[in-house]
Write an enzyme that holds these catalytic residues in place. Structure first.
Site: not given
Length: 420
Positions: A160-161, A165, A207
């Protein structure tokens, strides 16, 4: 059952015969089986603002694209001028317009370069984090001899580290700031990722006219041999002025200007419709180029309806690519030297000028010399060089010697064209 009736567009089926006239919206793909000077505005499909002439003859030549076939008309387009009968060949999603709609609905969304990079980065970080977590878990259990549960929690914390995040809010914030900067430059961005895609762009293919503009024409300049005028105002609302330098000029102040604008507006089939209901915009029935001529005449104070009543049209020779001009024959309320008919002509400056022998200067007719012709073409080249479309207007009084009786329908367009 051979009876003309009005039905809902959604009730049309292949085999029905549609009766079309100027201003009608075409509600199905159809093949023209009968036509009279039919021109169709196909700008919704092709982006070209110029009306396309349609015919009812069989087409034997090959090499046309679907939209170029002269006897086919399509859903979503409108009749610019003329009348026609056409048999329906396709409706709904089977039409060319429906096929385009189907393409937009079935198109898959692709990731932007930034989204692809973030996806790649996320996978790399995940693999690295999980690999390190597994290694630390194995080391804690096998070498440190920590309990299984503690080792698992420790390795899970390591994984997780490793996950950044703050990556998502950081990217979102930077894109939002970019959108804000684009808004200050009057550019509207629908999706945040589009900003990053634009930043990676090196070549933009776009165009031309009909797609990028509003399919509106506006007269911006008027040219007479002795004076040039600037026309203010945009679009089809008759709001603007005719300026000679900084001085406003009305048609009543200049006979030549009045003649120019009257001829241009009478040699036209388009009609401008004022706003109706909740709509705030003026709309056009017919060719946008012709519509703007009438608007310019109104800005100069010319009463178009009154002029049309004073000089009713007797016959019309529509514009075509061979003649490069349109001609109308009108009846004069007051005879000029015993002459009661006049022909108005508008079209390509070069082709119109080749027909002319005289020119109006300060209300007097003078011979059209080679020097004057060179001056006219120089003005044409100057305006064209600035990206403007140039039209020339001319007229001819039809004397009894022209042998054009009031029963003009007895003559074919070819004979009248020779006489004009």
């Amino acid at each position: 059952d051979s009876q003309e009736q009005q039905i809902l567009a959604e009730d049309l089926v292949p085999g029905d015969i549609m009766i079309l006239e100027e201003g009608d919206k075409i509600s199905a793909d159809a093949r023209v089986i009968m036509s009279s000077d039919l021109q169709v505005n196909q700008s919704t499909l092709t982006g070209e603002s110029n009306p396309v002439r349609k015919i009812c003859d069989p087409i034997l030549k090959e090499g046309f694209s679907r939209y170029e076939i002269p006897n086919l008309i399509f859903t979503g387009t409108s009749v610019a001028s003329g009348t026609a009968k056409a048999v329906v060949i396709a409706t709904g999603m089977e039409t060319e317009f429906g096929k385009i709609a189907n393409l937009t609905q079935t198109m898959k969304e692709e990731q932007s370069p930034l989204e692809k990079e973030l996806d790649k980065l996320t996978k790399q970080i995940s693999i690295i984090a999980i690999t390190i977590g597994v290694l630390f878990f194995a080391a804690a259990v096998l070498f440190v001899k920590r309990p299984f549960a503690q080792s698992f929690i420790f390795s899970l914390g390591m994984i997780v580290a490793f996950i950044p995040e703050g990556l998502l809010p950081t990217v979102t914030l930077s894109l939002a700031m970019a959108v804000q900067r684009m808004a200050k430059e009057h550019a509207l961005v629908k999706k945040l990722s589009a900003v990053e895609t634009l930043g990676c762009t090196t070549v933009i293919c776009s165009d031309k006219t009909g797609t990028l503009t509003k399919n509106e024409m506006t007269v911006s300049h008027l040219w007479l041999p002795d004076q040039e005028f600037t026309v203010t105002g945009l679009g089809y609302a008759p709001e603007g002025k005719i300026l000679a330098g900084k001085r406003e000029v009305k048609a009543a102040d200049s006979g030549d200007l009045s003649l120019l604008l009257t001829a241009a507006s009478l040699c036209s089939n388009a009609r401008v419709v004022p706003p109706e209901g909740e709509s705030e915009h003026y709309t056009v029935l017919g060719d946008p180029t012709e519509a703007c001529l009438g608007v310019a005449a109104q800005k100069a104070g010319v009463d178009i309806e009154k002029q049309a009543a004073l000089k009713p049209r007797l016959r019309e020779l529509p514009f075509d690519s061979r003649r490069k001009r349109m001609s109308t024959i009108n009846q004069l309320e007051r005879p000029v030297n015993g002459i009661r008919r006049i022909a108005y002509i508008k079209g390509s400056p070069k082709e119109v000028m080749e027909l002319c022998t005289g020119i109006h200067i300060n209300g007097r007719r003078e011979d059209l010399t080679d020097e004057r012709r060179a001056e006219i073409m120089a003005a044409n080249d100057r305006y064209a060089g600035n990206g403007l479309r140039v039209l020339a207007v001319a007229y001819r009084l039809l004397s009894p010697d022209d042998n054009l009786p009031s029963a003009l329908s007895a003559y074919t367009p070819e004979i009248i064209e020779q006489k004009l």
